[in-house]
Design an enzyme around this catalytic site. Sequence first.
Site, PDB file in Angstrom:
ATOM      1  N   HIS A   1       3.227 -27.482  21.268  1.00 48.14           N
ATOM      2  CA  HIS A   1       4.133 -27.966  20.281  1.00 48.14           C
ATOM      3  C   HIS A   1       5.232 -28.671  20.777  1.00 48.14           C
ATOM      4  CE1 HIS A   1       2.761 -23.910  18.691  1.00 48.14           C
ATOM      5  NE2 HIS A   1       2.152 -24.744  17.984  1.00 48.14           N
TER       6      HIS A   1
ATOM      7  N   ARG B   1      -1.795 -18.071  20.786  1.00 44.35           N
ATOM      8  CA  ARG B   1      -2.916 -16.776  20.607  1.00 44.35           C
ATOM      9  C   ARG B   1      -2.693 -16.116  22.067  1.00 44.35           C
ATOM     10  NH1 ARG B   1      -5.448 -19.306  16.217  1.00 44.35           N
ATOM     11  NH2 ARG B   1      -5.618 -18.262  14.318  1.00 44.35           N
TER      12      ARG B   1
END
Length: 361
Positions: A62, A231
Amino acid sequence: MLKFSKYHSLRFLKVTSTKNIQCRKIHVFRSVPELRAFRRSLRNCDSSLGLVPTLGALHKGHLSLARAAANENSDVVISIYLNPAQFGVAEDLDKYPQTFDSDLQQLHALNQSFQDEGVPGRVTAVFAPDTKTMYPTLPPTSEVDGSGSFVTITPLGQILEGASRPVFFRGVATICMKLFNIVQAERVYFGQKDAQQSLLIKRLVKDFHLDTEVRVIPTEREADNLARSSRNVYLGQRRRIAATMLPDALRIAEMQYLHHGKLAKNEILTPAYKFLTLQQEHFENLPDKERVSTELDYLSIADPEDMHELVEVDPGKGAIISGALKMLPLQHSSSQESLEAGTELTRNVRLIDNIVLKPQY
Ligand code: AMP
């Protein structure tokens, strides 16, 4: 609200020197009017805005999008919203990591590094709405035939990831349409990690004439090549080690194209399938306390523009090799493993990854 807008108009009019840019703080907005007031204040000065949509639980992937945005824009908005509509009924919405305070800290540290490295832009806002704000009329549904206002993009949204996750791309296209309308960014930033999603967003912008440019940023990987993902924290050490079989298989496929000049689907993918099968058998046949069971969802070689499956790569166009692998729950976990922070050893963790085969001329 008005006060805010006036304050920023005055303040941003003065943003001409690097010193002023350095001082900017990160505003956290929860409502649409607040965000819009901020956006209007930017229009009054010499600024441009980049948007990075995320589900939160920020990691280096990100941050690489935020960095790309800060290299091209004076202001960057990061949206942090765990969008229920893109999770199927049996998926992991309830367990998805939420780490808002640490996300914000990472963004502050990132701004500091931008300042140190002379990156021109800054993250100046986080948009973190709640679900009532994003879905003002009906609550978002995870049912395929549920009611609501949705954007669907077919057939792109129905193949590969869309075939495995039937509401996923409807949820993504819908939330991005909302975010793009609210933020009105000059540029929006997405990761190559989610190759099909990035193509879908390009299609959304093209087909609905949205006034923004889509940038796709390369995949950030761990040292052993596993693509970074929020995740990954669920994996635990044992599955984490086995997880590299997916990126390794994709590399093997890539080599057939790059180094051996193969163009046919079966010549590119068969060595990758063989490698994966051997790896799966190896980890499956380990003793109880070391075993890792996996299930291959798909390996694909697809057209780089619409992801339709190829029989043969056009070397003038290239292709995208992608795969999805389920890391199944551990059947016999040690007490040590159960204590590993953040792990979800009793759940599937689905990994996705891809490599772009670049055109050869
Ligand atoms: P997510 O929060 O998982 O929805 O991701 C938000 C954005 O970050 C999407 O555009 C992703 O493609 C991108 N992203 C996620 N992981 C990575 C990564 N490892 N490298 C680059 N971009 C990523």
